[in-house]
Design a protein around this motif. Structure first.
Motif, mmCIF file in Angstrom:
data_model
loop_
_atom_site.group_PDB
_atom_site.id
_atom_site.type_symbol
_atom_site.label_atom_id
_atom_site.label_comp_id
_atom_site.label_asym_id
_atom_site.label_seq_id
_atom_site.Cartn_x
_atom_site.Cartn_y
_atom_site.Cartn_z
ATOM 1 N N LEU A 1 -9.353 -14.498 6.283
ATOM 2 C CA LEU A 1 -8.150 -14.169 5.924
ATOM 3 C C LEU A 1 -7.806 -12.922 6.997
ATOM 4 N N LYS A 2 -6.547 -13.145 7.637
ATOM 5 C CA LYS A 2 -6.238 -12.116 8.824
ATOM 6 C C LYS A 2 -5.234 -11.436 7.206
ATOM 7 N N SER A 3 -4.533 -11.290 6.354
ATOM 8 C CA SER A 3 -2.922 -10.439 6.232
ATOM 9 C C SER A 3 -3.302 -11.373 4.477
ATOM 10 N N ILE A 4 -2.843 -9.818 3.829
ATOM 11 C CA ILE A 4 -2.952 -10.384 2.369
ATOM 12 C C ILE A 4 -2.438 -9.225 1.596
ATOM 13 N N THR A 5 -1.152 -9.776 0.845
ATOM 14 C CA THR A 5 -0.344 -8.789 -0.079
ATOM 15 C C THR A 5 -0.518 -9.014 -1.136
ATOM 16 N N ILE A 6 -1.291 -7.501 -1.152
ATOM 17 C CA ILE A 6 -1.275 -6.922 -3.598
ATOM 18 C C ILE A 6 0.289 -6.276 -3.567
ATOM 19 N N PRO A 7 0.263 -6.970 -5.127
ATOM 20 C CA PRO A 7 1.408 -6.559 -5.387
ATOM 21 C C PRO A 7 0.711 -5.307 -5.997
ATOM 22 N N SER A 8 2.672 -4.455 -6.434
ATOM 23 C CA SER A 8 2.350 -2.666 -6.629
ATOM 24 C C SER A 8 1.761 -3.106 -7.829
ATOM 25 N N GLY A 9 2.006 -3.901 -8.569
ATOM 26 C CA GLY A 9 0.964 -3.986 -10.731
ATOM 27 C C GLY A 9 0.013 -4.309 -10.579
ATOM 28 N N VAL A 10 -0.367 -4.544 -9.856
ATOM 29 C CA VAL A 10 -1.919 -4.092 -9.910
ATOM 30 C C VAL A 10 -2.775 -3.030 -10.145
ATOM 31 N N LEU B 1 -10.209 -9.768 8.754
ATOM 32 C CA LEU B 1 -8.951 -9.275 8.029
ATOM 33 C C LEU B 1 -8.843 -7.930 8.897
ATOM 34 N N LYS B 2 -7.962 -7.623 8.925
ATOM 35 C CA LYS B 2 -7.230 -6.496 9.838
ATOM 36 C C LYS B 2 -6.676 -5.619 9.558
ATOM 37 N N SER B 3 -6.481 -5.476 8.712
ATOM 38 C CA SER B 3 -5.729 -4.318 7.854
ATOM 39 C C SER B 3 -5.225 -5.067 6.033
ATOM 40 N N ILE B 4 -5.327 -3.865 5.199
ATOM 41 C CA ILE B 4 -4.493 -4.237 4.267
ATOM 42 C C ILE B 4 -4.155 -2.612 3.633
ATOM 43 N N THR B 5 -2.432 -3.740 2.842
ATOM 44 C CA THR B 5 -1.916 -1.803 1.828
ATOM 45 C C THR B 5 -2.803 -2.525 0.858
ATOM 46 N N ILE B 6 -3.460 -1.572 -0.511
ATOM 47 C CA ILE B 6 -3.572 -1.008 -1.187
ATOM 48 C C ILE B 6 -2.272 -0.691 -1.914
ATOM 49 N N PRO B 7 -1.374 -1.102 -3.020
ATOM 50 C CA PRO B 7 -0.627 -0.804 -3.509
ATOM 51 C C PRO B 7 -0.938 1.379 -4.481
ATOM 52 N N SER B 8 -0.070 2.001 -4.735
ATOM 53 C CA SER B 8 -0.707 2.848 -5.676
ATOM 54 C C SER B 8 -0.452 2.501 -6.677
ATOM 55 N N SER B 9 -0.184 1.456 -7.392
ATOM 56 C CA SER B 9 -0.769 1.260 -8.799
ATOM 57 C C SER B 9 -2.206 1.023 -9.196
#
Length: 443
Positions: free
Chosen positions: A384-393, A407-415
């Motif tokens: 797994l290299k990339s994943i998109t986590i939605p803002s509702g999580v 996995l190189k990078s990940i964005t954790i939403p502000s929610s």
């Protein structure tokens, strides 16, 4: 003088032999007079009556009149000819082989009452079906009752046990009562079928066990048993479990459900066709089907149960329909050949360990309706290299990305407000991560 005497003796002997009459000669071996007894065969043709064996009779003797019977007829006697015109007199001396013929007169038609006791089932909305117009010695067509949750096993002579009646052979000769017997399973063409407990019409069954032959199986749309046709509407729990020789199966369009562990352990299964009529796939349905390469889940299925594709290690692709709203725990656990998967937007729940050890999965997008990512969801997804986590999580469970070494990078939403323990443990390629300010708990 002696010569003269001998000569005289010889002359006397010769004269004696010559004078003895031929009729007075005798044989030293006595002759015995032989005695022969003549017997004749009397053959009886019963013309539909009970059998009578042929009789042997001494010449000049008489034969005793035999008895024969025939349902629905009165015996009129034994006749000398096939046309049954002249009665045979049994005081007649037998002087030759003869054949005698039974004569019959048909009885006047009588009718009997036949009662069919459905024994817990019904026929034409009644528990007891009665016919009063059955002619003597006739063959009838029996009714076929139904019973919720059971399969009709035929009519019997007793309420419990008794003898099963074959109405293709059974002739009615008296008033009678027959009883329906019920079973919950039956076997047809190597498949055990089970009745549905909630089937009030008694017309549907589920394939419930299979012995593994043949290897390419087509499940029928309907199956006949004891005169009834049953629609096959389900694949029962464990129906084909551990049938390792099964390589392919075609499921008919009438099937609506696939039970738990239905195909678990079918290591040789490479392909399966699931019809659009299926709305339910229960837990562990394809557990351990290690040769299965691809599968399409039809529209109408709303959830993918626990461990449905657990350790389907050859599965490279799967189509999840938009109707699915929930993916339960370990659904794709150990699907090590799965390279990509699209989760539809309607999914709002992803259970624990859903993609655990999906080591070939390189990217994935979680739909916006998901509010929680459960424990171990992507654990050991080493590709797994990339994943998109939605803002509702709002929460990320423990060990979600454990051992995601690519996995190189990940964005954790502000929610997100909660992150579990060991979430990024051994993510050796991850260089940076930003924790949003709303996070109040990190395990």
């Amino acid at each position: 003088m002696k010569k003269v005497f001998k000569l005289l003796v010889m002359v006397v002997l010769l004269l004696t032999v010559a004078l003895v009459p031929e009729a007075c000669s005798f044989d030293s071996t006595p002759k015995l007079e032989e005695t022969f007894v003549t017997r004749y065969t009397v053959t009886f043709v019963t013309n539909g009556g009970s059998d009578v064996s042929a009789r042997k009779v001494v010449e000049g003797g008489t034969v005793r009149e035999p008895v024969t019977e025939r349902n629905g007829f009165t015996f009129t006697g034994w006749y000398e000819e096939k046309a049954c015109q002249n009665l045979f007199d049994f005081t007649t001396q037998i002087l030759d082989n003869i054949t005698l013929y039974a004569g019959w007169k048909k009885n006047e038609t009588t009718y009997h009452t036949i009662t069919f006791d459905c024994n817990g089932g019904t026929y034409s909305d009644t528990e007891t079906y009665i016919r009063e117009d059955i002619a003597y010695d006739s063959i009838i067509m029996a009714p076929i009752p139904t019973c919720a949750g059971y399969v009709f096993d035929g009519w019997y002579t007793l309420k419990d046990e008794g003898t099963k009646v074959d109405f293709n052979q059974q002739k009615i000769t008296d008033d009678s009562t027959f009883y329906a017997h019920w079973i919950d399973t039956f076997v047809k063409d190597n498949i055990v079928y089970s009745a549905y407990a909630n089937d009030t019409n008694g017309t549907s069954v589920a394939g419930n066990k299979y012995d593994g032959q043949p290897s390419n199986l087509v499940v029928p749309e309907s199956v006949e048993y004891c005169g009834s046709n049953y629609n096959v509407t389900g694949i029962g729990n464990g129906a084909f479990s551990n049938c390792s020789s099964l390589t392919s199966i075609t499921i008919p369009s009438g099937i609506t459900s696939i039970g738990s562990s239905a195909f678990s352990g079918c290591r040789g299964l490479t392909s399966i066709t699931i019809p659009s009529s299926v709305t339910s796939i229960d837990i562990q349905a394809f557990y351990g089907c290690s040769s299965l390469t691809s599968i399409t889940i039809p529209e109408g299925v709303t959830s993918i149960g626990d461990s449905v594709f657990f350790n389907c290690s050859s599965l490279t692709s799967i189509t999840i329909p938009s109707s699915v709203t929930r993916i339960d725990s370990q659904a794709f656990y150990g699907c090590s050949s799965l390279t990509s998967i699209t989760i539809p937007e309607g999914v709002n729940s992803i259970g624990d360990s859903v993609f655990f050890s999906c080591s070939s999965l390189t990217s994935i997008t979680i739909p916006s309706g998901v509010t929680r990512i459960g424990n171990n969801v992507f654990r050991q997804c080493s590709g797994l290299k990339s994943i998109t986590i939605p803002s509702g999580v709002t929460s990320i469970g423990a060990s979600v990305f454990f051992n995601c070494s690519s996995l190189k990078s990940i964005t954790i939403p502000s929610s997100v407000t909660s992150i579990g323990a060991s979430v990024f443990l051994n993510c050796s390629s991850l260089t940076s991560i930003t924790i949003p300010s709303n996070v109040t708990t990190i395990g």
